[in-house]
Design a protein around this motif. Structure first.
Motif, mmCIF file in Angstrom:
data_model
loop_
_atom_site.group_PDB
_atom_site.id
_atom_site.type_symbol
_atom_site.label_atom_id
_atom_site.label_comp_id
_atom_site.label_asym_id
_atom_site.label_seq_id
_atom_site.Cartn_x
_atom_site.Cartn_y
_atom_site.Cartn_z
ATOM 1 N N ALA A 13 1.167 -1.131 0.465
ATOM 2 C CA ALA A 13 -0.277 0.154 -0.022
ATOM 3 C C ALA A 13 0.860 1.250 -0.373
ATOM 4 N N LYS A 14 2.288 1.202 0.710
ATOM 5 C CA LYS A 14 2.894 2.472 0.329
ATOM 6 C C LYS A 14 3.228 2.990 -0.684
ATOM 7 N N LEU A 15 3.513 1.816 -1.550
ATOM 8 C CA LEU A 15 3.880 1.949 -3.059
ATOM 9 C C LEU A 15 3.353 2.936 -4.047
ATOM 10 N N PRO A 16 3.704 3.564 -4.922
ATOM 11 C CA PRO A 16 2.966 5.040 -5.026
ATOM 12 C C PRO A 16 2.220 4.588 -6.625
ATOM 13 N N THR A 17 1.200 4.705 -6.354
ATOM 14 C CA THR A 17 0.651 4.400 -7.663
ATOM 15 C C THR A 17 0.877 5.055 -8.844
ATOM 16 N N THR A 18 0.968 4.170 -10.070
ATOM 17 C CA THR A 18 1.512 4.335 -11.679
ATOM 18 C C THR A 18 -0.047 4.648 -12.342
ATOM 19 N N THR A 19 0.438 5.124 -13.813
ATOM 20 C CA THR A 19 0.062 5.190 -14.983
ATOM 21 C C THR A 19 -0.169 2.551 -15.177
ATOM 22 N N SER A 20 -0.345 2.266 -15.788
ATOM 23 C CA SER A 20 -0.981 0.566 -15.861
ATOM 24 C C SER A 20 -0.237 0.768 -17.379
ATOM 25 N N THR A 21 0.237 1.774 -18.140
ATOM 26 C CA THR A 21 1.108 1.425 -19.136
ATOM 27 C C THR A 21 2.227 1.298 -19.115
ATOM 28 N N LEU A 22 3.131 0.603 -19.999
ATOM 29 C CA LEU A 22 4.391 0.775 -19.565
ATOM 30 C C LEU A 22 4.758 0.767 -21.164
ATOM 31 N N PHE A 23 5.832 1.166 -21.541
ATOM 32 C CA PHE A 23 6.329 0.768 -23.552
ATOM 33 C C PHE A 23 8.392 0.677 -23.060
ATOM 34 N N GLY A 24 8.755 0.009 -23.748
ATOM 35 C CA GLY A 24 9.639 -0.229 -23.963
ATOM 36 C C GLY A 24 10.340 -0.242 -22.593
ATOM 37 N N ARG A 25 10.214 -1.519 -21.934
ATOM 38 C CA ARG A 25 10.947 -1.851 -20.797
ATOM 39 C C ARG A 25 10.740 -3.902 -20.947
ATOM 40 N N GLU A 26 10.566 -4.202 -21.687
ATOM 41 C CA GLU A 26 10.788 -5.505 -22.124
ATOM 42 C C GLU A 26 12.130 -6.281 -21.600
ATOM 43 N N ALA A 27 13.398 -5.276 -21.954
ATOM 44 C CA ALA A 27 14.463 -5.657 -21.827
ATOM 45 C C ALA A 27 14.722 -5.883 -20.181
ATOM 46 N N LEU B 273 13.453 6.826 -22.464
ATOM 47 C CA LEU B 273 12.838 5.500 -23.681
ATOM 48 C C LEU B 273 13.277 5.869 -25.255
ATOM 49 N N SER B 274 13.618 4.778 -25.243
ATOM 50 C CA SER B 274 14.330 4.744 -27.221
ATOM 51 C C SER B 274 12.952 5.904 -27.640
ATOM 52 N N PRO B 275 14.302 6.781 -29.199
ATOM 53 C CA PRO B 275 12.418 7.024 -29.787
ATOM 54 C C PRO B 275 11.048 5.777 -30.460
ATOM 55 N N VAL B 276 11.310 4.789 -30.114
ATOM 56 C CA VAL B 276 10.458 3.910 -30.965
ATOM 57 C C VAL B 276 9.214 3.529 -29.624
ATOM 58 N N ALA B 277 10.514 3.827 -28.703
ATOM 59 C CA ALA B 277 9.486 3.305 -27.485
ATOM 60 C C ALA B 277 8.321 4.713 -27.344
ATOM 61 N N GLY B 278 9.457 5.177 -26.859
ATOM 62 C CA GLY B 278 8.544 7.014 -26.767
ATOM 63 C C GLY B 278 7.181 7.683 -27.479
ATOM 64 N N SER B 279 7.682 7.173 -29.019
ATOM 65 C CA SER B 279 7.305 6.858 -30.400
ATOM 66 C C SER B 279 5.404 6.681 -30.452
ATOM 67 N N GLN B 280 5.510 5.673 -29.380
ATOM 68 C CA GLN B 280 4.713 4.118 -29.240
ATOM 69 C C GLN B 280 3.837 4.887 -27.961
ATOM 70 N N LEU B 281 4.295 5.145 -26.753
ATOM 71 C CA LEU B 281 4.038 5.804 -25.986
ATOM 72 C C LEU B 281 2.958 7.430 -26.627
ATOM 73 N N LEU B 282 3.591 8.221 -27.349
ATOM 74 C CA LEU B 282 2.695 9.217 -27.734
ATOM 75 C C LEU B 282 1.388 8.825 -28.291
ATOM 76 N N ARG B 283 1.890 8.281 -29.104
ATOM 77 C CA ARG B 283 0.363 7.037 -29.884
ATOM 78 C C ARG B 283 -0.660 6.548 -29.192
#
Length: 940
Positions: free
Chosen positions: A165-179, A351-361
């Motif tokens: 419960a003491k961990l911050p809440t963040t958005t549920s979407t994540l891009f470019g972090r599979e590695a 984020l890489s340009p590819v992951a960043g563009s995916q997030l923006l889209r």
């Protein structure tokens, strides 16, 4: 042949011998090979030998007693190694009654004898029968090949074993972090990876990454975790000038991990004990945002300020059944030596340009892939900046990516959140005059999630001009709409399922809008903090809270009161009266919350540890400096402590408060001694005597003379030191005729001098008498110090008897005949070590460890001597105690010389000699010369 490892406490050796006798039948048949630590040869590296045996055995038999379950080495090294290994059968054998069922990892393993009945409760016949049955069962396992346990599927983890419960809440979407997610999976599956740190600047997405990984683990029943605990230190702020404490974390974590012993006052001991509890089971520990507890860029960059957290992470990096995941903006220097061994570090890139563009889209930004990738590069791939940018473009400019050129350029560095602040500037202009802008400024008032009650106080009438005017007439529905709008824009965190009425946001958002409010509307800033001050000081149900958890609102009240400019009132009415309970010093002496205390004190400074707030009286400025110096010293932050202590002395002198000036000068002298600055220690002590004489306070005059005498003793000025001790004793005798000897710490220091002069019988006479006084009138520390004096006196008498001449304390080496003096020395030294541990005085504990190591060395028990020396070295290193480090190298040189390791002994001697010369540690120079002679004689 199968190797059997026997893990046991040396205090239970007779039971180990009985087991070996029964297993010997199987060994004679060639079915197994028995290994225990008594097979280690003289001169062999005992730790390496045990490690090799642990990693090569097929079965481990644990002889369970209370001694076993309180052994630091067994629980810290042997058990974690065995439980992490694949293909080894662990078989507990309950020897004596103890609370073994309460130990999580042990309670899961089927124990013998049947039903966990202790061996010791049976007759001699029954004991032999039980051991024979155990040997037969073991033989059957080995012959059938069933000694290796099979893998178990992941069972659901009960809710009471999960605390996130003491961990911050963040958005549920994540891009470019599979590695990175794969690296986290690998670390969790690898039994040799005990700690993983995620390092990146604010807003890059560390917390979001960890939350996504946790969500995936949860869907898979946490993949074998037996406990999951998460904590975020971001809730106390992230800016460098704030002094954050880990006390609340330890308070809750120790309780959650079911610590049930007496209160732990030492921060280091809290860390050690929590580590022991954590590794009793396979635990996933998440520590989010530890950088407020680290030193900022500079000489000590990345080192942990908090001794408890330092102990916890070092212990877990050394041995851990599960995994500790740490997120931070600055690499952890305290465990850097374990990287690539038992710990791993991931430097999280933008984020890489590819992951960043995916997030923006995903955020509904329109444009070609090339345009979105360019936008990602322009904002540095910074996750928070891209989240804010994407929502801003989608809402304000219909998602058109080309409109990003309307975002202002700032000179602020990217590492400080510059890209994110660019977007926040645009939001501030766009939302100007709207309720959402005022809400963001309100968030800037807090350094932690804002509770509904605190928000209600700020929104109450009358309006705070320029801050809450636009919020006054909003209905509940309209206010909730504004909150949700900010969540959609990524400016507020998503609702916390555990506290749905609480508002939170990223630390960079808090800092940006808080700074704007303070600069642009200082009157509103002060009035808002005044309201929060009044609110928080009335939250506790009790006027005098009894626990750290109950006291949390009072710490918040102090912070807000000082931001409101009400330093004097917050100091007297909240800090002194309710947190400290006046002279009782409740927060320190009862709760052991030195870190929380220092965090509260930091609010009373305009320049940390140097310049108290102008809103305090001159008297209280001096007092606050003195308290800060004491708290820093108690926390082991010795180098920082000297500055406020000297400033406090100057203030007291300016007020002609000679008593307080003397006390602080004496404390500063002791601090300089610890740091190895002997000449400065002598100078400060001389100053303390001068101030004490001006104070005309009899006790202070005596105390400061012994402080100077001790500093002179360390400098090697024995004649003047003894004169001052005798003078102080005469003054005490006149003031307290019933106490003719110096007692307590002052008496111990005098005995220390007498021992260095060979006056062993004199010390015996004194220490026996002062020990009786200590038992009647004083406390644990005084009793332990008197026992230490007696132990050292008996040891030196034994050594002089063995060699046939009087020898100074640390230059003698025994020939192996213990005699009655050795027995008495050993007993007193054991009690001294235990007593200092119980008193929680790590600043004195090395004295006893060095003496006990010398006793072990004199009786050729080199492994025990080495263990004591290593513990003393660790205490000295973490506290910057250079005198103790010199003593460590000196005694380590003697130990290695006695063990026939001349080269290692010479290395320690050279380090000790250099340190002693540099520090002016004159009392040790004769010992350096004596050890040099001994090593030269070995070479010939």
């Amino acid at each position: 042949m199968h190797k059997i490892f026997i893990s046991y406490s040396h205090k239970d050796e007779e039971w180990k011998d009985r087991l070996v006798s029964q297993l010997g039948v199987l060994q004679e048949q060639g079915l197994l090979e028995i290994w225990d630590d008594r097979q280690i040869s003289g001169g062999e590296d005992w730790e390496a030998a045990i490690a090799e045996a642990l990693n090569s055995c097929h079965v481990a038999v644990l002889l369970i007693t209370a001694n076993f379950l309180t052994s630091k080495f067994i629980l810290g090294t042997e058990v974690p190694t065995l439980l992490q290994r694949q293909g080894v059968r662990v078989m507990p054998l309950i020897v004596k009654p103890c609370a073994w069922q309460k130990v999580a990892w042990l309670g899961r393993i089927q124990a013998r004898p049947k039903d966990g009945r202790p061996l010791s409760g049976g007759s001699e016949f029954q004991i032999d029968t039980d051991l024979a049955n155990f040997a037969q069962e073991l033989a059957s396992l080995l012959r059938s090949g069933r000694h290796a346990p099979s893998a178990m599927p992941f069972a659901p983890l009960p809710p009471e074993k999960i605390q996130t419960a003491k961990l911050p809440t963040t958005t549920s979407t994540l891009f470019g972090r599979e590695a990175e997610l794969k690296l986290l999976d690998q670390a969790w599956a690898d039994p040799h990876t005990h700690l993983l740190s995620l390092v990146a600047w604010g807003g890059v997405g560390k917390t979001a990454l960890v939350n996504e990984w946790l969500s995936r683990l949860e869907r898979d029943n946490y993949r074998g975790a037996e406990r999951v605990f998460g904590w975020s230190f971001y809730s106390q702020g992230t800016r460098e000038e704030r002094n954050v404490s880990a006390d609340s974390f330890f308070d809750e974590a120790l309780r959650w991990f079911e610590y049930s012993g007496p209160p732990i006052l030492s921060p280091w001991d809290k860390g050690i004990r929590l580590a022991e509890l954590i590794r009793q089971q396979k635990t996933l520990l998440i520590l989010d945002g530890v950088e407020p507890l680290q030193y900022p860029p500079g000489q000590l960059q990345g080192e942990l300020k908090d001794q408890g957290l330092k102990a916890l992470l070092k212990e877990l990096a050394r041995a851990n059944l599960g995994l500790c995941v740490v997120t931070t903006r600055v690499a952890l220097q305290d465990i850097s030596h374990t990287e690539g061994k038992t710990s791993r570090r991931i430097d999280l890139e933008n984020l890489s340009p590819v992951a960043g563009s995916q997030l923006l889209r995903h955020l509904q930004v329109k444009g070609t892939d090339k345009e979105l990738a360019a936008a990602s590069r322009e904002f540095g791939g910074h996750a928070l900046a891209l989240n804010l940018l994407g929502r801003y473009l989608a809402v304000v400019h219909e998602g058109e990516v080309r409109k990003r050129d309307l975002i202002p350029h700032l000179t602020e560095e990217e590492k400080q959140g510059g890209h994110a602040r660019r977007v926040m500037e645009s939001y501030e202009r766009w939302l100007a005059g709207k309720p959402e802008c005022d809400i963001l400024h309100l968030m800037g008032l807090f350094d932690r999630p804002a509770a509904k009650g605190a928000i209600d106080v700020l929104l109450a009438k009358p309006a705070i001009k320029g801050l809450t005017t636009n919020l006054q007439n909003l209905s509940v529905a309209q206010l909730q709409f504004a909150f949700q709008h900010l969540r959609d824009l990524r400016l507020l965190a998503e609702k916390d399922a555990h506290s749905p009425d609480t508002l939170d946001c990223h630390p960079l958002v808090r800092e940006h809008f808080g700074e704007k409010l303070r600069q642009q509307n200082p009157a509103a800033w002060k009035e808002a903090h005044r309201r929060l001050y009044e609110y928080y000081k009335n939250v506790p149900a009790k006027e005098l809270p009894d626990t750290l958890e109950e006291m949390e609102p009072l710490f918040a009240a102090v912070a807000h009161g000082c931001q409101a400019g009400r330093h004097q009132e917050a100091l007297l009415e909240v800090y002194w009266k309710r947190i400290c309970r006046g002279e009782e010093a409740f927060v320190n002496k009862t709760l052991g919350a030195f870190g929380a205390d220092l965090s509260a004190l930091s609010n009373f400074f305009e320049v940390l540890w140097r310049q108290p707030a102008s809103g305090l009286t001159d008297d209280d400025k001096a007092v606050v400096l003195s308290w800060a110096g004491f708290a820093l010293r108690a926390l082991g932050r010795l180098a920082e402590a000297s500055q406020p202590m000297q400033a406090a002395i100057d203030n007291f002198v300016g007020q002609k408060n000679w008593k307080e000036a003397a006390i602080n000068a004496g404390n500063l002298s002791e601090l300089y001694l610890t740091l190895g600055e002997v000449s400065q220690a002598v100078a400060s002590a001389r100053q303390s005597v001068d101030f004490a004489d001006r104070s005309r306070d009899g006790f202070i005059k005596e105390s400061m003379r012994t402080t100077l005498a001790d500093a002179l003793h360390q400098a090697g000025e024995l004649t003047e030191a003894q004169k001052l001790f005798r003078e102080a004793e005469a003054m005490q005798k006149q003031r307290q005729p019933e106490f003719p000897f110096l007692y307590s710490l002052r008496g111990f220091q005098f005995c220390d001098l007498l021992l260095s002069q060979g006056q062993y019988q004199e010390v015996q006479k004194r220490a026996r008498q002062t020990l009786e006084w200590a038992k009647k009138y004083l406390g644990l520390l005084d009793v332990a110090l008197d026992k230490l004096s007696l132990g050292r006196a008996f040891l030196l008498l034994a050594l002089s008897e063995v060699e046939g001449q009087a020898l100074v304390e640390t230059t003698a080496r025994a020939l192996g005949a213990p005699g009655q003096y050795f027995d008495q020395a050993r007993e007193y030294l054991q009690q001294a070590v235990a007593g200092l541990r119980e008193a929680g005085r790590q600043d004195h504990l090395p004295r006893a460890l060095f003496a006990r190591a010398a006793c072990y060395r004199s009786q050729n028990e080199f492994a025990l001597a080495s263990a004591d020396l290593e513990e003393a070295r660790e205490i000295a290193e973490r506290g910057g105690m250079k005198l103790w480090l010199a003593d460590y190298h000196l005694e380590a040189g003697r130990l290695q010389g006695a063990n026939g390791k001349g080269q290692e002994a010479r290395e320690h001697l050279n380090i000790a000699a250099r340190m002693i010369e540099e520090m002016g540690y004159g009392r040790r120079k004769p010992e350096v010369e004596e050890l040099e002679k001994q090593l030269n004689s070995l070479n010939h």
